[in-house]
Design an enzyme around this catalytic site. Structure first.
Site, PDB file in Angstrom:
ATOM      1  N   PRO A   6      -0.644   2.322   0.089  1.00  0.00           N
ATOM      2  CA  PRO A   6      -0.450   2.287  -1.333  1.00  0.00           C
ATOM      3  C   PRO A   6      -1.582   3.034  -2.116  1.00  0.00           C
ATOM      4  CG  PRO A   6      -1.458   0.389  -0.427  1.00  0.00           C
ATOM      5  CD  PRO A   6      -1.289   1.398   0.654  1.00  0.00           C
ATOM      6  N   CYS A   7      -1.373   4.128  -2.132  1.00  0.00           N
ATOM      7  CA  CYS A   7      -2.603   5.263  -2.825  1.00  0.00           C
ATOM      8  C   CYS A   7      -2.624   4.996  -4.417  1.00  0.00           C
ATOM      9  CB  CYS A   7      -2.241   6.649  -2.686  1.00  0.00           C
ATOM     10  SG  CYS A   7      -0.364   6.849  -2.402  1.00  0.00           S
TER      11      CYS A   7
END
Length: 103
Positions: free
Chosen positions: A54-55
Site C-alpha cells: 500500500p504505497c
DNA sequence: CTTATGACTATGA
DNA sequence: TTCATAGCCATAA
C-alpha cells in the site's frame, strides 16, 4: 531476494488501513534510518499494491503525499487515504498526530 | 575509484 | 505557512 527494497515492501505491507507512515519511519523499521529516500525509490520500483504494498499509506514526515508520482494521479492517493478514514489537516497534509502508524 | 540521481529529512529565511 | 539548500546513502554507469 533480500535487498533493501524487499525489506521496505515487507514493512509497508504491515501498515494497517487508516494509518500512514513516513518514509523515515519505514526506513527505521527496516534498520536504515538514513535511507528514507530509498524507501520512496523502492516503492517507485515496487510492483505496488498489486503485490500487497500500500504505497499510498507512505507519506512525507509532514504528512504531505508524493503527488506526481502516485500510481493513479496526484489526487488519487488522497482519495484512497480518505477512504481509509485517514484525517487530513488540509488539501495536501495528513493528520499524522491521529493517523501515525505505531509499529 | 568518481559522478549522477533520487516517492527524504532537517534547517534556515 | 512555504521555499530553498545541504546532507544523507544505495545503486548504476
Amino acid at each position: 531476494m533480500d535487498s533493501f527494497f524487499e525489506r521496505v515492501y515487507e514493512v509497508v505491507r504491515q501498515i494497517p488501513a487508516g494509518r500512514v507512515a513516513s518514509y523515515g519511519q519505514v526506513a527505521r523499521l527496516v534498520g536504515a534510518p538514513r535511507k528514507a529516500r530509498f524507501v520512496g525509490f523502492a516503492l517507485h520500483a515496487s510492483p505496488g499494491m498489486e503485490d500487497g504494498v500500500p504505497c499510498h499509506r507512505v507519506v512525507f514526515k509532514d504528512g504531505s503525499l508524493a503527488a506526481g508520482f502516485a500510481f493513479g494521479g496526484p489526487g488519487i492517493q488522497k482519495e484512497m487515504l480518505l477512504d481509509e478514514c485517514v484525517s487530513f489537516r488540509d488539501e495536501a497534509h495528513v493528520d499524522m498526530q491521529d493517523c501515525s502508524w505505531e509499529a
